[in-house]
Design a protein around this motif. Structure first.
Motif, PDB file in Angstrom:
ATOM      1  N   LYS A 162       0.885  -1.411   0.131  1.00  0.00           N
ATOM      2  CA  LYS A 162      -0.004   0.053   0.059  1.00  0.00           C
ATOM      3  C   LYS A 162       0.782   1.321  -0.064  1.00  0.00           C
ATOM      4  CE  LYS A 162      -4.118  -1.725   2.163  1.00  0.00           C
ATOM      5  NZ  LYS A 162      -5.221  -1.400   3.197  1.00  0.00           N
ATOM      6  N   GLY A 163       0.216   2.285  -0.367  1.00  0.00           N
ATOM      7  CA  GLY A 163       1.087   3.498  -0.213  1.00  0.00           C
ATOM      8  C   GLY A 163       0.074   4.586  -0.055  1.00  0.00           C
ATOM      9  N   LEU A 164       0.738   5.839   0.636  1.00  0.00           N
ATOM     10  CA  LEU A 164      -0.129   6.955   0.793  1.00  0.00           C
ATOM     11  C   LEU A 164       0.672   8.383   0.512  1.00  0.00           C
ATOM     12  CD1 LEU A 164      -2.789   8.166   2.162  1.00  0.00           C
ATOM     13  CD2 LEU A 164      -1.822   8.037   4.427  1.00  0.00           C
ATOM     14  N   SER A 165       0.075   8.888  -0.431  1.00  0.00           N
ATOM     15  CA  SER A 165       0.555  10.255  -0.928  1.00  0.00           C
ATOM     16  C   SER A 165       0.115  11.529  -0.657  1.00  0.00           C
ATOM     17  CB  SER A 165       0.928  10.120  -2.309  1.00  0.00           C
ATOM     18  OG  SER A 165       1.716  10.887  -2.794  1.00  0.00           O
ATOM     19  N   ILE A 166       0.520  12.613  -0.200  1.00  0.00           N
ATOM     20  CA  ILE A 166      -0.248  13.640   0.322  1.00  0.00           C
ATOM     21  C   ILE A 166       0.493  14.853  -0.354  1.00  0.00           C
ATOM     22  CG2 ILE A 166      -1.215  12.526   2.431  1.00  0.00           C
ATOM     23  CD1 ILE A 166       0.989  14.555   3.845  1.00  0.00           C
ATOM     24  N   PRO A 167      -0.576  15.897  -0.560  1.00  0.00           N
ATOM     25  CA  PRO A 167      -0.014  17.021  -1.416  1.00  0.00           C
ATOM     26  C   PRO A 167       0.604  17.911  -0.191  1.00  0.00           C
ATOM     27  CG  PRO A 167      -2.545  17.138  -1.758  1.00  0.00           C
ATOM     28  CD  PRO A 167      -2.054  15.923  -0.670  1.00  0.00           C
ATOM     29  N   TYR A 168       1.697  18.496  -0.685  1.00  0.00           N
ATOM     30  CA  TYR A 168       2.691  19.509   0.425  1.00  0.00           C
ATOM     31  C   TYR A 168       2.817  20.792  -0.128  1.00  0.00           C
ATOM     32  CZ  TYR A 168       6.194  20.865   3.664  1.00  0.00           C
ATOM     33  OH  TYR A 168       7.115  21.396   4.694  1.00  0.00           O
ATOM     34  N   ASN A 169       1.787  21.674   0.436  1.00  0.00           N
ATOM     35  CA  ASN A 169       1.595  22.923  -0.360  1.00  0.00           C
ATOM     36  C   ASN A 169       2.740  24.043  -0.076  1.00  0.00           C
ATOM     37  OD1 ASN A 169      -0.676  21.646  -1.099  1.00  0.00           O
ATOM     38  ND2 ASN A 169      -2.111  23.081  -0.147  1.00  0.00           N
ATOM     39  N   PHE A 170       3.655  23.578   0.665  1.00  0.00           N
ATOM     40  CA  PHE A 170       4.913  24.475   1.123  1.00  0.00           C
ATOM     41  C   PHE A 170       5.784  24.848  -0.184  1.00  0.00           C
ATOM     42  CE2 PHE A 170       9.100  25.319   3.059  1.00  0.00           C
ATOM     43  CZ  PHE A 170       8.725  26.267   3.966  1.00  0.00           C
ATOM     44  N   ALA A 220      11.485  15.742  20.013  1.00  0.00           N
ATOM     45  CA  ALA A 220      12.109  15.375  18.724  1.00  0.00           C
ATOM     46  C   ALA A 220      13.054  16.560  18.307  1.00  0.00           C
ATOM     47  CB  ALA A 220      11.291  15.236  17.664  1.00  0.00           C
ATOM     48  N   ARG A 221      12.679  17.799  18.625  1.00  0.00           N
ATOM     49  CA  ARG A 221      13.389  18.888  18.177  1.00  0.00           C
ATOM     50  C   ARG A 221      14.636  18.893  19.032  1.00  0.00           C
ATOM     51  NH1 ARG A 221      10.948  22.236  14.747  1.00  0.00           N
ATOM     52  NH2 ARG A 221       8.589  22.521  15.085  1.00  0.00           N
ATOM     53  N   THR A 222      14.666  18.568  20.623  1.00  0.00           N
ATOM     54  CA  THR A 222      15.667  18.823  21.225  1.00  0.00           C
ATOM     55  C   THR A 222      16.544  17.472  20.913  1.00  0.00           C
ATOM     56  OG1 THR A 222      14.270  19.554  23.147  1.00  0.00           O
ATOM     57  CG2 THR A 222      16.483  18.780  23.833  1.00  0.00           C
ATOM     58  N   SER A 223      16.209  16.392  20.835  1.00  0.00           N
ATOM     59  CA  SER A 223      16.875  15.166  20.312  1.00  0.00           C
ATOM     60  C   SER A 223      17.629  15.323  19.150  1.00  0.00           C
ATOM     61  CB  SER A 223      16.083  13.978  20.217  1.00  0.00           C
ATOM     62  OG  SER A 223      16.496  12.805  20.614  1.00  0.00           O
ATOM     63  N   LEU A 224      17.118  16.046  18.082  1.00  0.00           N
ATOM     64  CA  LEU A 224      17.891  16.558  16.835  1.00  0.00           C
ATOM     65  C   LEU A 224      18.296  17.917  16.765  1.00  0.00           C
ATOM     66  CD1 LEU A 224      14.951  14.474  15.055  1.00  0.00           C
ATOM     67  CD2 LEU A 224      17.281  13.869  14.927  1.00  0.00           C
ATOM     68  N   LYS A 225      18.880  18.393  17.868  1.00  0.00           N
ATOM     69  CA  LYS A 225      19.312  19.819  17.749  1.00  0.00           C
ATOM     70  C   LYS A 225      20.225  20.063  16.800  1.00  0.00           C
ATOM     71  CE  LYS A 225      20.661  22.820  21.828  1.00  0.00           C
ATOM     72  NZ  LYS A 225      20.753  23.943  21.086  1.00  0.00           N
ATOM     73  N   GLY A 226      20.228  21.097  16.130  1.00  0.00           N
ATOM     74  CA  GLY A 226      21.054  21.230  14.941  1.00  0.00           C
ATOM     75  C   GLY A 226      20.378  21.062  13.953  1.00  0.00           C
ATOM     76  N   HIS A 227      19.409  20.304  13.687  1.00  0.00           N
ATOM     77  CA  HIS A 227      18.790  19.861  12.524  1.00  0.00           C
ATOM     78  C   HIS A 227      17.498  20.708  12.200  1.00  0.00           C
ATOM     79  CE1 HIS A 227      21.594  16.909  11.415  1.00  0.00           C
ATOM     80  NE2 HIS A 227      21.606  16.505  12.689  1.00  0.00           N
ATOM     81  N   ASN A 228      17.167  20.914  11.055  1.00  0.00           N
ATOM     82  CA  ASN A 228      16.147  21.808  10.709  1.00  0.00           C
ATOM     83  C   ASN A 228      14.820  20.851  10.608  1.00  0.00           C
ATOM     84  OD1 ASN A 228      14.380  23.714  10.121  1.00  0.00           O
ATOM     85  ND2 ASN A 228      15.116  24.241   8.117  1.00  0.00           N
ATOM     86  N   LEU A 229      13.809  20.823  11.460  1.00  0.00           N
ATOM     87  CA  LEU A 229      12.549  20.120  11.370  1.00  0.00           C
ATOM     88  C   LEU A 229      11.294  20.975  10.744  1.00  0.00           C
ATOM     89  CD1 LEU A 229      12.433  18.003  14.651  1.00  0.00           C
ATOM     90  CD2 LEU A 229      13.798  17.642  12.807  1.00  0.00           C
ATOM     91  N   GLU A 230      10.773  20.567   9.761  1.00  0.00           N
ATOM     92  CA  GLU A 230       9.716  21.182   9.158  1.00  0.00           C
ATOM     93  C   GLU A 230       8.410  20.208   9.351  1.00  0.00           C
ATOM     94  OE1 GLU A 230       9.066  24.130   7.509  1.00  0.00           O
ATOM     95  OE2 GLU A 230      10.958  23.892   6.815  1.00  0.00           O
ATOM     96  N   VAL A 231       7.503  20.623  10.077  1.00  0.00           N
ATOM     97  CA  VAL A 231       6.143  19.884  10.484  1.00  0.00           C
ATOM     98  C   VAL A 231       5.623  20.072   9.280  1.00  0.00           C
ATOM     99  CG1 VAL A 231       4.227  19.613  11.789  1.00  0.00           C
ATOM    100  CG2 VAL A 231       6.562  20.024  12.988  1.00  0.00           C
ATOM    101  N   VAL A 232       4.910  18.716   8.817  1.00  0.00           N
ATOM    102  CA  VAL A 232       3.919  18.610   7.700  1.00  0.00           C
ATOM    103  C   VAL A 232       2.601  18.151   8.303  1.00  0.00           C
ATOM    104  CG1 VAL A 232       5.551  18.245   6.201  1.00  0.00           C
ATOM    105  CG2 VAL A 232       4.786  16.414   7.061  1.00  0.00           C
ATOM    106  N   PHE A 271       9.719  26.763 -16.308  1.00  0.00           N
ATOM    107  CA  PHE A 271       8.960  26.315 -14.963  1.00  0.00           C
ATOM    108  C   PHE A 271       9.309  27.024 -13.589  1.00  0.00           C
ATOM    109  CE2 PHE A 271       7.530  22.977 -11.753  1.00  0.00           C
ATOM    110  CZ  PHE A 271       6.162  23.163 -11.791  1.00  0.00           C
ATOM    111  N   ASP A 272       8.611  27.774 -13.291  1.00  0.00           N
ATOM    112  CA  ASP A 272       9.179  28.514 -11.960  1.00  0.00           C
ATOM    113  C   ASP A 272       8.813  27.926 -10.766  1.00  0.00           C
ATOM    114  OD1 ASP A 272      10.245  30.514 -10.542  1.00  0.00           O
ATOM    115  OD2 ASP A 272       8.500  31.800 -10.600  1.00  0.00           O
ATOM    116  N   SER A 273       9.784  27.273 -10.121  1.00  0.00           N
ATOM    117  CA  SER A 273       9.394  26.375  -8.944  1.00  0.00           C
ATOM    118  C   SER A 273      10.265  26.601  -7.876  1.00  0.00           C
ATOM    119  CB  SER A 273       9.551  25.013  -9.574  1.00  0.00           C
ATOM    120  OG  SER A 273       9.639  23.871  -8.619  1.00  0.00           O
ATOM    121  N   SER A 274       9.652  26.571  -6.720  1.00  0.00           N
ATOM    122  CA  SER A 274      10.175  26.701  -5.431  1.00  0.00           C
ATOM    123  C   SER A 274      10.385  25.214  -4.865  1.00  0.00           C
ATOM    124  CB  SER A 274       9.339  27.323  -4.179  1.00  0.00           C
ATOM    125  OG  SER A 274       8.170  26.620  -3.979  1.00  0.00           O
ATOM    126  N   ILE A 275      10.259  24.101  -5.597  1.00  0.00           N
ATOM    127  CA  ILE A 275      10.305  22.566  -5.194  1.00  0.00           C
ATOM    128  C   ILE A 275      11.822  22.443  -5.426  1.00  0.00           C
ATOM    129  CG2 ILE A 275       9.368  20.305  -5.379  1.00  0.00           C
ATOM    130  CD1 ILE A 275       6.892  21.536  -6.845  1.00  0.00           C
TER     131      ILE A 275
END
Length: 310
Positions: free
Chosen positions: A23-31, A295-307, A86-90
């Motif tokens: 199975k698979g699940l794909s979602i749009p990501y409007n960012f 998770a943010r504390t544990s992964l300090k120094g890394h950029n987390l983007e909540v989706v 194609f003007d894209s921020s992706i």
């Protein structure tokens, strides 16, 4: 001229597994998003995109003869000659569907007798779109399932039950106040799809790998999709942890080396669980956590983007 916007996507579950009917699940990501634009005075980046579109147009002229899909080639070539790009921020090579959005934009503008988002999207129509998009996107990275452009084109979550059984679906309502989250972790490097898929196909020649895929990888992936769609967070995290473990054990080449320890740390501390986002090798890594601050504390120094929030 500026065309409609097409968004990036995230394959939450199913990377590699969907090649073998998980199975698979794909979602749009409007960012992230992209649109076709025309300009007489092109920047270096736009020029590069315009040249790529010119080659893509040649490729499309070739597949148009196969009856599956026809394009208004004359208009497409004229627009490319007039400086369309194609003007894209992706970000490219990040597993969020940069070529998928471009394919969706070209189909939307130039396909004749196209299937539109507004009509009743039967399973047959979805499958036809998927096949057309797969053929179009193959220009960019060898073999394509067509799912990324499909997601971008429809801008709807897509549930993959098997290769020939896909449907649009709805996700449980997000709990914006919830501590649980799905997040993107930036690996800081791009990954290329084709070499990763090549490694996977080589592994598939081995009986042991094939049975692991069926008995562990696909089993946990299917369970994750079901739990996620049913809003069963407890069940979901149990299987995400198992899935993270299986990927660390059997998909090491797809995980950038500097993330092996972080991957392991997540499984050992239960602060977060990591999994591949797309084909891996770089780009984004997907993370799941029951407590985003932990998770943010544990992964300090890394950029987390909540989706997505639970």
């Amino acid at each position: 001229m500026k065309g409609p916007l097409f968004y990036s996507k995230i394959l939450l579950f199913g990377e590699y597994g969907i090649i073998k009917d998980s199975k698979g699940l794909s979602i749009p990501y409007n960012f992230f998003k992209g649109a076709l634009k025309t300009d007489n005075n092109l920047s270096e980046e736009a020029k590069h995109s315009n040249e790529s579109l010119s080659k893509f147009a040649d490729y499309l002229a070739g597949i148009a003869s196969e009856e599956l899909v026809q394009f208004d080639m004359q208009t497409l070539r004229t627009d490319v000659a007039n400086g369309m790009y194609f003007d894209s921020s992706i970000p490219q090579g990040y597993g969020v569907g940069s070529s998928g959005a471009l394919v969706a934009a070209i189909y939307d503008k130039y396909a004749l007798d196209k299937i539109t988002v507004l009509e009743n999207l039967t399973r047959e129509k979805l499958l036809k779109l998927k096949v057309v998009f797969g053929q179009m996107e193959s220009f960019f990275h060898g073999k394509s399932s067509g799912l990324d452009p499909l997601n971008s084109y429809l801008s709807l979550p897509i549930l993959i039950n098997s290769k020939d059984n896909i449907e649009s679906t709805s996700l449980p309502t997000q709990n914006k106040e919830g501590k649980g989250a799905v997040f993107l972790l930036d690996s800081g490097m791009t990954g290329e799809t084709a070499p990763m898929v090549q490694i996977f196909m080589e592994q598939m020649k081995h009986e042991g790998f094939r049975s692991m895929l069926k008995e562990k990888f696909v089993k946990h992936t299917d369970a994750c999709v079901d739990h996620f769609l049913n809003g069963d967070v407890k069940g979901l995290f149990g299987h995400v942890k198992q899935l993270s473990h299986v990927v660390l054990d059997h998909f090491k080449p797809m995980i950038p080396a500097q993330f092996h320890e972080l991957w392991k740390k997540g499984i050992e501390t239960n602060d977060y669980y990591l999994k591949l986002c797309g084909s891996g090798g770089g780009g984004y890594i997907l993370g799941f956590t029951e407590d985003i601050e932990k998770a943010r504390t544990s992964l300090k120094g890394h950029n987390l983007e909540v989706v997505y929030n639970f």
